[in-house]
Design a protein around this motif. Structure first.
Motif, PDB file in Angstrom:
ATOM      1  N   LYS A 210       0.819  -1.213   0.000  1.00  0.00           N
ATOM      2  CA  LYS A 210       0.000   0.000   0.000  1.00  0.00           C
ATOM      3  C   LYS A 210       0.853   1.263   0.000  1.00  0.00           C
ATOM      4  O   LYS A 210       0.490   2.279  -0.598  1.00  0.00           O
ATOM      5  N   ASP A 211       2.011   1.194   0.636  1.00  0.00           N
ATOM      6  CA  ASP A 211       2.889   2.370   0.725  1.00  0.00           C
ATOM      7  C   ASP A 211       3.462   2.783  -0.620  1.00  0.00           C
ATOM      8  O   ASP A 211       3.957   3.911  -0.767  1.00  0.00           O
ATOM      9  N   TYR A 212       3.407   1.898  -1.612  1.00  0.00           N
ATOM     10  CA  TYR A 212       4.064   2.171  -2.892  1.00  0.00           C
ATOM     11  C   TYR A 212       3.070   2.330  -4.050  1.00  0.00           C
ATOM     12  O   TYR A 212       3.473   2.410  -5.206  1.00  0.00           O
ATOM     13  N   LEU A 213       1.764   2.407  -3.747  1.00  0.00           N
ATOM     14  CA  LEU A 213       0.763   2.573  -4.791  1.00  0.00           C
ATOM     15  C   LEU A 213       0.915   3.931  -5.486  1.00  0.00           C
ATOM     16  O   LEU A 213       1.260   4.931  -4.859  1.00  0.00           O
ATOM     17  N   ASN A 214       0.618   3.948  -6.766  1.00  0.00           N
ATOM     18  CA  ASN A 214       0.809   5.158  -7.567  1.00  0.00           C
ATOM     19  C   ASN A 214      -0.073   6.317  -7.106  1.00  0.00           C
ATOM     20  O   ASN A 214       0.396   7.460  -7.004  1.00  0.00           O
ATOM     21  N   LEU A 215      -1.347   6.050  -6.809  1.00  0.00           N
ATOM     22  CA  LEU A 215      -2.280   7.129  -6.494  1.00  0.00           C
ATOM     23  C   LEU A 215      -2.163   7.622  -5.057  1.00  0.00           C
ATOM     24  O   LEU A 215      -2.367   8.813  -4.793  1.00  0.00           O
ATOM     25  N   THR A 216      -1.847   6.730  -4.140  1.00  0.00           N
ATOM     26  CA  THR A 216      -1.909   7.102  -2.720  1.00  0.00           C
ATOM     27  C   THR A 216      -0.644   6.805  -1.931  1.00  0.00           C
ATOM     28  O   THR A 216      -0.531   7.217  -0.771  1.00  0.00           O
ATOM     29  N   GLY A 217       0.300   6.098  -2.490  1.00  0.00           N
ATOM     30  CA  GLY A 217       1.500   5.700  -1.749  1.00  0.00           C
ATOM     31  C   GLY A 217       2.391   6.878  -1.404  1.00  0.00           C
ATOM     32  O   GLY A 217       2.396   7.918  -2.087  1.00  0.00           O
ATOM     33  N   THR A 218       3.171   6.727  -0.351  1.00  0.00           N
ATOM     34  CA  THR A 218       4.044   7.809   0.121  1.00  0.00           C
ATOM     35  C   THR A 218       5.514   7.417   0.158  1.00  0.00           C
ATOM     36  O   THR A 218       6.366   8.258   0.418  1.00  0.00           O
ATOM     37  N   LYS A 219       5.833   6.145  -0.104  1.00  0.00           N
ATOM     38  CA  LYS A 219       7.222   5.694  -0.018  1.00  0.00           C
ATOM     39  C   LYS A 219       7.815   5.461  -1.409  1.00  0.00           C
ATOM     40  O   LYS A 219       7.127   5.000  -2.307  1.00  0.00           O
ATOM     41  N   PRO A 220       9.109   5.765  -1.596  1.00  0.00           N
ATOM     42  CA  PRO A 220       9.810   5.356  -2.821  1.00  0.00           C
ATOM     43  C   PRO A 220      10.493   4.010  -2.608  1.00  0.00           C
ATOM     44  O   PRO A 220      10.980   3.716  -1.513  1.00  0.00           O
ATOM     45  N   LEU A 221      10.502   3.179  -3.630  1.00  0.00           N
ATOM     46  CA  LEU A 221      11.254   1.926  -3.556  1.00  0.00           C
ATOM     47  C   LEU A 221      12.747   2.241  -3.560  1.00  0.00           C
ATOM     48  O   LEU A 221      13.224   3.025  -4.388  1.00  0.00           O
TER      49      LEU A 221
ATOM     50  N   GLN B 298      -8.091   7.999 -13.247  1.00  0.00           N
ATOM     51  CA  GLN B 298      -6.955   7.355 -13.905  1.00  0.00           C
ATOM     52  C   GLN B 298      -6.197   8.347 -14.794  1.00  0.00           C
ATOM     53  O   GLN B 298      -6.046   8.178 -15.999  1.00  0.00           O
ATOM     54  N   LYS B 299      -5.704   9.391 -14.170  1.00  0.00           N
ATOM     55  CA  LYS B 299      -5.055  10.480 -14.918  1.00  0.00           C
ATOM     56  C   LYS B 299      -3.766  10.020 -15.591  1.00  0.00           C
ATOM     57  O   LYS B 299      -3.385  10.534 -16.643  1.00  0.00           O
ATOM     58  N   ARG B 300      -3.066   9.061 -14.979  1.00  0.00           N
ATOM     59  CA  ARG B 300      -1.836   8.526 -15.577  1.00  0.00           C
ATOM     60  C   ARG B 300      -2.127   7.958 -16.963  1.00  0.00           C
ATOM     61  O   ARG B 300      -1.346   8.132 -17.904  1.00  0.00           O
ATOM     62  N   LEU B 301      -3.258   7.284 -17.102  1.00  0.00           N
ATOM     63  CA  LEU B 301      -3.635   6.681 -18.376  1.00  0.00           C
ATOM     64  C   LEU B 301      -4.291   7.686 -19.307  1.00  0.00           C
ATOM     65  O   LEU B 301      -3.951   7.774 -20.493  1.00  0.00           O
ATOM     66  N   LEU B 302      -5.212   8.461 -18.784  1.00  0.00           N
ATOM     67  CA  LEU B 302      -5.939   9.421 -19.615  1.00  0.00           C
ATOM     68  C   LEU B 302      -5.014  10.466 -20.216  1.00  0.00           C
ATOM     69  O   LEU B 302      -5.272  10.997 -21.301  1.00  0.00           O
TER      70      LEU B 302
END
Length: 386
Positions: free
Chosen positions: A116-127, A355-359
């Motif tokens: 969950k921490d790495y999700l595109n829309l809501t995540g806050t952590k970088p891998l 889905q702004k990343r796709l649109l």
């Protein structure tokens, strides 16, 4: 314009390429391997047939708690299992769900926090850490997951992704013989999914000469072999063309991106549990008709390949061309056939807008009203009009 292209580190492609797996693992000097697959592939014997030789040289753990359209819970459970197992390699074997989960297992398990921490829309952590080696082996010709850096998850009402270069396969093995046992409907759905990848990549605002070449070759291979693969799953030539076409489409959309079809498909998968390929298939004709005025030259190129004719189609022709493709492989062509009614269109639209990343890659900007109109057309079919 400068374009940056990204690819998996190495791929083995072609009939019998699964035989490259054992020597590749031997070169890596591994000991403890996790195989992420699904129960169906275990039951039909495919896992034993192709992966049992590994057990003679390595400790092998087969993980089968893989869901179609995997949820965040499913991914978190696998990542926790991987952390506890101290594995030094993950092999993903199966369709897009198994491959996406294998990526997350290999990478997120070696980083702090949860998926969950790495999700595109809501995540806050970088891998931060690349993770352990991952080998991705598709058993369908459709998702292209073996060549992308994306893992897609179903959330409440929508979908989100984890995306990072770390998720790219260290090795992809694309062997058409592994697709022989895929049932007709799944062959059809994953095939239309691959075709959608190629078409949307070709029309993407991020396309370039290299991705166009990959995409158009993929369109040619897939459109020329999909019906045969559906009708005769043991057709070696058709299965090989589909595997190569899916692989090329994956490379094309990984670098150029997909757009409106996928943006509108995501809510269908999360809200109604439609398989991803079928979500794309039922929307493809209607999105293509709607956006055609913004990309007529490229749309005509695609349709010339699909119809094997050189003419100037109208918007209704675009609708019919893609509609017939979907209809001819036996997939539903309206949302009504999935039990979706007018009352759901507003919530589908609300989720698709996110889905702004796709649109953002669509050749025609699609606002909330546009998206609602496309869903409306897909609900009622080719006679609805816009």
């Amino acid at each position: 314009m400068i374009s940056t292209l990204r690819f998996p580190i190495r791929s083995h492609i072609g009939w019998g390429s699964i035989e490259k797996l054992l020597p590749e693992l031997q070169n890596l000097k591994l000991s403890n391997i996790l195989i992420v697959t699904d129960q169906t592939l275990v039951k039909i014997g495919l896992v034993d047939q192709y992966l049992s030789p590994l057990k003679e040289e390595f400790t092998v753990n087969v993980y089968t708690d893989v869901e179609p359209e995997p949820t965040l819970r499913c991914a978190e459970t696998l990542v926790a299992f991987t952390r506890q197992g101290e594995f030094d390699c993950v092999i993903g074997l199966g369709g897009g769900s198994a491959l996406d989960l294998a990526k997350l297992a290999a990478v997120v398990s070696q980083n702090d926090g949860s998926v969950k921490d790495y999700l595109n829309l809501t995540g806050t952590k970088p891998l931060v850490h690349k993770g352990i080696p991952k080998i991705l082996i598709p058993t369908t010709s459709g998702t292209g997951s073996e060549v992308t850096d994306i893992a897609v998850l179903s959330l409440e009402g929508t979908k989100d992704v984890v995306t990072h270069d770390f998720l790219l396969a260290d090795l992809a093995i694309v062997d058409p013989q592994l697709t022989i046992s895929v049932p007709k409907r799944i062959t059809a759905a994953t095939g239309i999914d691959a075709l959608t990848h190629a078409v949307e990549a070709f029309l993407s605002i991020n396309a370039n000469e290299a991705t166009d070449a990959l995409a158009l070759k993929a369109v040619k291979l897939i459109s020329g072999s999909l019906e045969n693969a559906v009708e005769n799953g043991e057709d070696k030539e058709a299965r090989t063309a589909m595997s190569f076409g899916s692989y090329l489409a994956g490379l094309a959309f990984f670098n150029a991106g997909v757009a409106g079809v996928h943006a509108l498909a995501y809510p269908l998968g999360s809200q109604f549990k439609l398989p991803h390929g079928e979500s794309n298939a039922v929307l493809l004709p209607y999105v293509m008709k709607y956006i055609a005025p913004s990309c007529l030259q490229k749309m005509n190129i695609v349709c010339d390949i699909l119809t094997k004719e050189d003419k100037n189609p109208t918007p209704d022709d675009y609708l019919q061309i893609f509609y017939r493709l979907v209809e001819n492989v036996g997939l539903p062509t309206t949302l009504k056939e999935y039990g979706i009614s007018e009352s759901y269109l507003s919530t589908l639209t609300e989720d698709a807008v996110k889905q702004k990343r796709l649109l953002g890659r669509s050749p025609m900007p699609l606002n909330q009203e546009d998206i609602f109109q496309i869903y409306h057309l897909a609900l009622h079919g080719v006679k609805a009009g816009i």
